[in-house]
Design a protein around this motif. Structure first.
Motif, mmCIF file in Angstrom:
data_model
loop_
_atom_site.group_PDB
_atom_site.id
_atom_site.type_symbol
_atom_site.label_atom_id
_atom_site.label_comp_id
_atom_site.label_asym_id
_atom_site.label_seq_id
_atom_site.Cartn_x
_atom_site.Cartn_y
_atom_site.Cartn_z
ATOM 1 N N MET A 139 0.827 -1.206 0.000
ATOM 2 C CA MET A 139 0.000 0.000 0.000
ATOM 3 C C MET A 139 0.863 1.259 0.000
ATOM 4 O O MET A 139 0.484 2.284 -0.569
ATOM 5 C CB MET A 139 -0.953 -0.017 1.193
ATOM 6 N N ILE A 140 2.037 1.180 0.627
ATOM 7 C CA ILE A 140 2.933 2.337 0.706
ATOM 8 C C ILE A 140 3.676 2.550 -0.607
ATOM 9 O O ILE A 140 3.735 3.674 -1.135
ATOM 10 C CB ILE A 140 3.957 2.148 1.847
ATOM 11 N N GLU A 141 4.222 1.464 -1.171
ATOM 12 C CA GLU A 141 5.144 1.585 -2.299
ATOM 13 C C GLU A 141 4.583 1.082 -3.623
ATOM 14 O O GLU A 141 5.226 1.216 -4.659
ATOM 15 C CB GLU A 141 6.449 0.846 -1.975
ATOM 16 N N GLY A 142 3.385 0.486 -3.597
ATOM 17 C CA GLY A 142 2.770 0.026 -4.838
ATOM 18 C C GLY A 142 3.072 -1.412 -5.193
ATOM 19 O O GLY A 142 2.448 -1.983 -6.086
ATOM 20 N N GLU A 143 4.020 -2.026 -4.486
ATOM 21 C CA GLU A 143 4.358 -3.421 -4.730
ATOM 22 C C GLU A 143 5.123 -3.965 -3.531
ATOM 23 O O GLU A 143 5.683 -3.191 -2.747
ATOM 24 C CB GLU A 143 5.212 -3.565 -5.995
ATOM 25 N N PRO A 144 5.159 -5.286 -3.379
ATOM 26 C CA PRO A 144 5.906 -5.868 -2.249
ATOM 27 C C PRO A 144 7.398 -5.828 -2.517
ATOM 28 O O PRO A 144 7.830 -5.669 -3.664
ATOM 29 C CB PRO A 144 5.394 -7.315 -2.214
ATOM 30 N N LYS A 165 13.749 -3.429 3.824
ATOM 31 C CA LYS A 165 13.934 -1.991 3.968
ATOM 32 C C LYS A 165 12.949 -1.239 3.087
ATOM 33 O O LYS A 165 12.637 -1.662 1.980
ATOM 34 C CB LYS A 165 15.371 -1.612 3.594
ATOM 35 N N LEU A 166 12.473 -0.115 3.601
ATOM 36 C CA LEU A 166 11.565 0.743 2.848
ATOM 37 C C LEU A 166 12.363 1.752 2.032
ATOM 38 O O LEU A 166 13.466 2.146 2.412
ATOM 39 C CB LEU A 166 10.622 1.476 3.802
ATOM 40 N N ASN A 167 11.783 2.174 0.913
ATOM 41 C CA ASN A 167 12.467 3.140 0.051
ATOM 42 C C ASN A 167 12.588 4.511 0.710
ATOM 43 O O ASN A 167 13.582 5.203 0.520
ATOM 44 C CB ASN A 167 11.728 3.279 -1.282
ATOM 45 N N ASP A 168 11.567 4.910 1.470
ATOM 46 C CA ASP A 168 11.580 6.234 2.092
ATOM 47 C C ASP A 168 10.926 6.152 3.466
ATOM 48 O O ASP A 168 9.851 6.707 3.700
ATOM 49 C CB ASP A 168 10.848 7.246 1.194
ATOM 50 N N LYS A 169 11.582 5.459 4.374
ATOM 51 C CA LYS A 169 11.025 5.212 5.709
ATOM 52 C C LYS A 169 10.731 6.512 6.457
ATOM 53 O O LYS A 169 9.729 6.613 7.179
ATOM 54 C CB LYS A 169 12.002 4.352 6.509
ATOM 55 N N ASP A 170 11.577 7.525 6.289
ATOM 56 C CA ASP A 170 11.432 8.765 7.048
ATOM 57 C C ASP A 170 10.163 9.543 6.688
ATOM 58 O O ASP A 170 9.754 10.427 7.435
ATOM 59 C CB ASP A 170 12.658 9.662 6.832
ATOM 60 N N PHE A 179 4.067 0.022 13.577
ATOM 61 C CA PHE A 179 3.173 -1.055 13.135
ATOM 62 C C PHE A 179 3.929 -2.048 12.259
ATOM 63 O O PHE A 179 3.811 -3.273 12.429
ATOM 64 C CB PHE A 179 1.984 -0.464 12.374
ATOM 65 N N LEU A 180 4.715 -1.525 11.324
ATOM 66 C CA LEU A 180 5.505 -2.399 10.454
ATOM 67 C C LEU A 180 6.522 -3.197 11.261
ATOM 68 O O LEU A 180 6.750 -4.390 10.990
ATOM 69 C CB LEU A 180 6.206 -1.572 9.380
ATOM 70 N N ASP A 181 7.125 -2.555 12.253
ATOM 71 C CA ASP A 181 8.080 -3.266 13.110
ATOM 72 C C ASP A 181 7.404 -4.423 13.839
ATOM 73 O O ASP A 181 7.982 -5.517 13.970
ATOM 74 C CB ASP A 181 8.701 -2.313 14.137
ATOM 75 N N TYR A 182 6.183 -4.209 14.326
ATOM 76 C CA TYR A 182 5.452 -5.255 15.047
ATOM 77 C C TYR A 182 5.096 -6.419 14.112
ATOM 78 O O TYR A 182 5.140 -7.584 14.520
ATOM 79 C CB TYR A 182 4.168 -4.702 15.647
ATOM 80 N N CYS A 183 4.731 -6.095 12.858
ATOM 81 C CA CYS A 183 4.337 -7.134 11.899
ATOM 82 C C CYS A 183 5.536 -7.898 11.353
ATOM 83 O O CYS A 183 5.465 -9.117 11.143
ATOM 84 C CB CYS A 183 3.591 -6.516 10.713
ATOM 85 N N LEU A 184 6.631 -7.176 11.107
ATOM 86 C CA LEU A 184 7.776 -7.748 10.399
ATOM 87 C C LEU A 184 8.925 -8.105 11.337
ATOM 88 O O LEU A 184 10.092 -8.063 10.947
ATOM 89 C CB LEU A 184 8.237 -6.780 9.307
ATOM 90 N N GLU A 185 8.585 -8.473 12.555
ATOM 91 C CA GLU A 185 9.568 -9.002 13.496
ATOM 92 C C GLU A 185 9.936 -10.418 13.052
ATOM 93 O O GLU A 185 9.061 -11.277 12.893
ATOM 94 C CB GLU A 185 8.976 -9.016 14.906
ATOM 95 N N VAL A 186 11.222 -10.656 12.800
ATOM 96 C CA VAL A 186 11.669 -11.959 12.298
ATOM 97 C C VAL A 186 11.393 -13.066 13.306
ATOM 98 O O VAL A 186 10.988 -14.179 12.925
ATOM 99 C CB VAL A 186 13.171 -11.912 11.933
#
Length: 232
Positions: A139-144, A165-170, A179-186
């Motif tokens: 939803m953020i970047e248009g693709e996974p 990594k996100l293209n433009d996290k800031d 939220f992303l950190d909570y979901c993408l915890e390895v």
């Protein structure tokens, strides 16, 4: 399917046999998939939060019944013209006898797959939470992440890099980053579950579903225009 009726799941209506063919009647979601919106629109964070909230409510219900979806992605999130959101495509669903039970089969779509699935470790319902995190990046970047890589290469990068990594996290709010950190915890044991995620600020501050209706209608119009261009 009869036992899994919920407002955030494409519900079973009826089934019948016709000349040895089984016909299954499901709810019709005329708004199409979330993929249509992701590829045709720019979503606000509050709209993304709305999609995540409704998806999490569906996952919370499935997980409470010992069901893992195993293929959460934008293709499998359907919308009505009013913005209602429902999960679909239960071809990869797994029924586990109790919440603590684990599976170790490698299924799903590679780009959305949790690390523990790729490495064939035992896993539980939290694999759906990782996939939700990847869908949020959609939803953020248009693709996974890694979509331009081959599936095999993508699987290697998922296990090697861990959280993508996100293209433009800031440019993202702190609530969305958390939220992303909570979901993408390895570490799946530390990864939030659906119940915990529903209490996070990113979700509690999200828009209501009618805010998605203009995006659904815009995506439909753009798809119709594309079809018209193709026919010409």
């Amino acid at each position: 399917m009869k036992g899994s009726q919920h407002k955030n799941i494409v519900n079973f209506i009826d089934a019948y046999l016709l000349k040895k063919d089984l016909w299954v009647i499901m709810e019709y979601m005329e708004g199409g998939s979330l993929t249509d919106i992701v590829t045709h629109s720019v979503m606000s964070e509050r709209q993304m939060g709305c999609v995540c909230r409704e998806t999490l409510q569906g996952l919370k219900f499935l997980h409470s019944k010992g069901i893992i979806h195993r293929d959460i992605k934008s293709d499998n999130i359907l919308l009505s013209l009013e913005g209602d959101i429902k999960l679909t495509d239960f071809g990869f669903c797994a029924q586990i006898k109790d919440y603590a039970a684990k599976r170790n089969t490698m299924v799903g779509t590679p780009y959305w797959m949790a690390p523990e699935v790729v490495t064939k470790k035992e896993y539980g319902p939290k694999v759906d939470i990782w996939s939700l995190g990847i869908m949020t990046i959609e939803m953020i970047e248009g693709e996974p992440p890694y979509l331009n890589e081959t599936p095999l290469r993508a699987l290697f990068l998922i296990t090697t890099n861990g959280k993508p990594k996100l293209n433009d996290k800031d440019s993202l709010s702190k609530n969305l980053q958390n939220f992303l950190d909570y979901c993408l915890e390895v570490d799946a044991d530390k990864r939030y579950d659906a119940f915990q995620l529903l209490t996070t600020p990113f979700i509690t501050n999200a828009d209501d579903t009618p805010s998605l209706s203009p995006l659904v209608k815009l995506a439909r119009m753009q798809k119709m225009a594309e079809r018209s261009d193709d026919e010409d």
